[in-house]
Scaffold this motif. Structure first.
Motif, short mmCIF file in Angstrom:
data_model
loop_
_atom_site.label_atom_id
_atom_site.label_comp_id
_atom_site.label_asym_id
_atom_site.label_seq_id
_atom_site.Cartn_x
_atom_site.Cartn_y
_atom_site.Cartn_z
N ALA A 95 -36.65 -34.51 -10.65
CA ALA A 95 -36.47 -35.86 -10.09
C ALA A 95 -35.03 -35.78 -9.84
O ALA A 95 -34.39 -36.99 -10.31
CB ALA A 95 -36.86 -36.72 -10.99
N ARG A 102 -31.65 -36.89 -7.96
CA ARG A 102 -31.32 -38.14 -7.49
C ARG A 102 -30.56 -37.96 -5.99
O ARG A 102 -29.40 -37.18 -6.53
CB ARG A 102 -30.66 -39.00 -8.32
CG ARG A 102 -31.38 -39.36 -9.61
CD ARG A 102 -30.55 -40.53 -10.54
NE ARG A 102 -31.11 -40.63 -11.86
CZ ARG A 102 -30.28 -41.26 -12.76
NH1 ARG A 102 -29.35 -41.64 -12.55
NH2 ARG A 102 -31.24 -41.51 -13.68
N TYR A 153 -27.18 -27.15 -9.01
CA TYR A 153 -27.49 -28.78 -9.59
C TYR A 153 -26.74 -29.08 -10.58
O TYR A 153 -27.00 -28.35 -11.86
CB TYR A 153 -28.90 -29.07 -9.72
CG TYR A 153 -29.66 -28.05 -8.78
CD1 TYR A 153 -29.61 -28.53 -7.37
CD2 TYR A 153 -30.44 -27.09 -9.20
CE1 TYR A 153 -30.51 -27.90 -6.42
CE2 TYR A 153 -31.46 -26.59 -8.29
CZ TYR A 153 -31.37 -26.66 -6.66
OH TYR A 153 -32.14 -26.06 -5.85
N THR A 166 -23.53 -31.87 -13.07
CA THR A 166 -23.05 -33.06 -13.07
C THR A 166 -21.98 -33.11 -14.12
O THR A 166 -22.05 -32.30 -15.18
CB THR A 166 -23.77 -34.15 -13.50
OG1 THR A 166 -25.09 -34.19 -12.70
CG2 THR A 166 -23.21 -35.58 -13.62
N ILE A 172 -23.43 -33.22 -8.40
CA ILE A 172 -23.04 -32.34 -7.17
C ILE A 172 -24.29 -31.43 -7.12
O ILE A 172 -24.86 -30.64 -7.74
CB ILE A 172 -21.69 -31.33 -7.29
CG1 ILE A 172 -20.76 -32.36 -7.57
CG2 ILE A 172 -21.67 -30.61 -5.91
CD1 ILE A 172 -19.30 -31.65 -7.59
C1 BTN Z 1 -26.86 -37.26 -1.74
O1 BTN Z 1 -27.72 -37.81 -1.35
O2 BTN Z 1 -26.49 -36.40 -0.82
C2 BTN Z 1 -26.43 -36.87 -3.14
C3 BTN Z 1 -27.26 -35.65 -3.65
C4 BTN Z 1 -26.70 -35.56 -5.09
C5 BTN Z 1 -27.54 -34.49 -5.71
C6 BTN Z 1 -26.91 -33.81 -7.13
S1 BTN Z 1 -27.78 -32.63 -7.94
C7 BTN Z 1 -27.08 -32.54 -9.19
C8 BTN Z 1 -27.22 -34.20 -9.58
N1 BTN Z 1 -28.00 -34.55 -10.31
C9 BTN Z 1 -28.98 -35.53 -9.40
O3 BTN Z 1 -29.93 -36.07 -10.10
N2 BTN Z 1 -28.36 -35.68 -8.36
C10 BTN Z 1 -27.04 -34.78 -8.31
#
Ligand code: BTN
Length: 335
Positions: free
Chosen positions: A129, A131, A147, A149, A220
């Motif tokens: 999931a 985001r 993926y 953070t 990121i």
């Molecule tokens: C966007 O919409 O451009 C932002 C995307 C961000 C995705 C990264 S993947 C690692 C981290 N965990 C998430 O759930 N989202 C961010």
């Protein structure tokens, strides 16, 4: 070396240790006895974990009687291997690795509330999931993308926190160029584009009091080795592999990005918002002179990008109207 912290669902330390040992000695047969000695497991446990690794798609060759080896180094982001490449770095000390998690941002947010220190990194091989911005989801194919953070505890006002999104974009752009020779375009505030298609995105979330940030998490996502995307994304998404024709070692890219981000982050804290705003304008050709359509939720209008405000907000010269500051909303390029 500090051990990886543990949380429900994080990759077992012994599994990570086994993977690291095999990766560091790829193509060499290591006896079960040596693995047992170096990882602190019994030989039968080693055998069980080898089966686990195989289930996870890691090609471990060999057998109990002779020992085990990897045919080639798998591109798995083990915390130990990352730590070795980010020694002394703010982002190499506390690393949480998951083979599968809902969202690394969700985990990092919880860790922030639980008091984890600045610099903690949460990374995953796949997210169920993931985001994205504006409530969208982030497609997170197993083992192909990055993926992750990072958790930060900067002394900033809440209004300055979005600058961290732009800063992370700048660091990611630098790291991708250094590793692959590609030059991703930065689209305000959080997109990394290759050939006009999305190759990466950043989602920053925070916990703040009215005047002070308690913590910020910067998530990121980078499309690294994907060869294909689901039909609904194929016209708007791309990957480093698709654009360069080559596979990239994700661990190396992650280590470069985190090293670059630490140095950019420190400069931001020392020099203030102007460092981020000036750099962004210098490296993003999107920031000035591009025809765009802005949808701010209340209305949609056309205009031309006209640089950034000192706070890092996008300025748009509306067609036949005033110069406006975009605070939130979707900005799409009109070609
Ligand atoms: C966007 O919409 O451009 C932002 C995307 C961000 C995705 C990264 S993947 C690692 C981290 N965990 C998430 O759930 N989202 C961010």
């Amino acid at each position: 070396m500090p051990q990886s912290p543990s949380l429900p669902g994080t990759t077992d330390r012994r599994l990570a240790a086994l993977l690291t040992l095999l990766s560091e000695n790829a193509t060499i047969v290591i006896s079960g006895a040596r693995i047992a000695r170096e990882t602190g497991m019994s030989r039968s446990t080693v055998w069980r974990w080898v089966q686990e690794l195989r289930k996870l798609g890691v090609h471990v060759k060999g057998q109990r009687s002779t020992g085990y080896f990897l045919e080639k180094v798998p591109d798995v982001l083990t915390p130990d291997l990352l730590r070795k490449r980010t020694k002394g770095n703010l982002f190499g000390k506390r690393v949480f690795h998951f083979f599968k998690i809902d969202s690394t941002n969700r985990v990092a947010m919880e860790l922030g509330y639980a008091g984890e220190p600045e610099g903690t990194v949460v990374m995953a091989e796949t997210q169920t999931a993931g985001r994205g911005r504006s409530g969208r989801s982030w497609h997170s194919d197993e083992g192909t993308g990055l993926y992750f953070t990072v958790l930060l505890r900067p002394r900033l006002s809440p209004a300055q926190a979005p600058l961290l999104t732009m800063l992370a974009g700048i660091s990611a752009q630098t790291a991708i160029t250094a590793q692959t020779g590609l030059a991703p375009e930065l689209k305000w505030p959080n997109d990394l584009l290759l050939n006009g298609k999305k190759a990466g995105g950043i989602l920053t979330e925070m916990h703040a009091e009215p005047n002070v940030v308690r913590f910020v998490i910067v998530g990121i996502g980078i499309n690294v080795n994907q060869e294909t995307f689901p039909a609904e994304l194929s016209s708007i998404a791309t990957s480093i592999r698709k654009e360069s024709g080559r596979m990239s070692y994700r661990l190396e890219l992650l280590a470069r990005l985190l090293t670059q981000f630490e140095s950019d982050y420190n400069r931001f804290l020392r020099e203030g918002p102007a460092f981020v705003v000036d750099r962004f304008q210098n490296v993003s050709s999107f920031a000035k002179g591009r025809r765009v359509r802005v949808d701010n939720g209340a209305e949609t209008y056309a205009g031309t990008t006209a640089g950034l405000s000192p706070e890092g907000l996008l300025l748009v010269q509306r067609d036949g109207g005033p110069l406006v500051t975009v605070i939130a909303g979707d900005v799409t390029e009109v070609r």
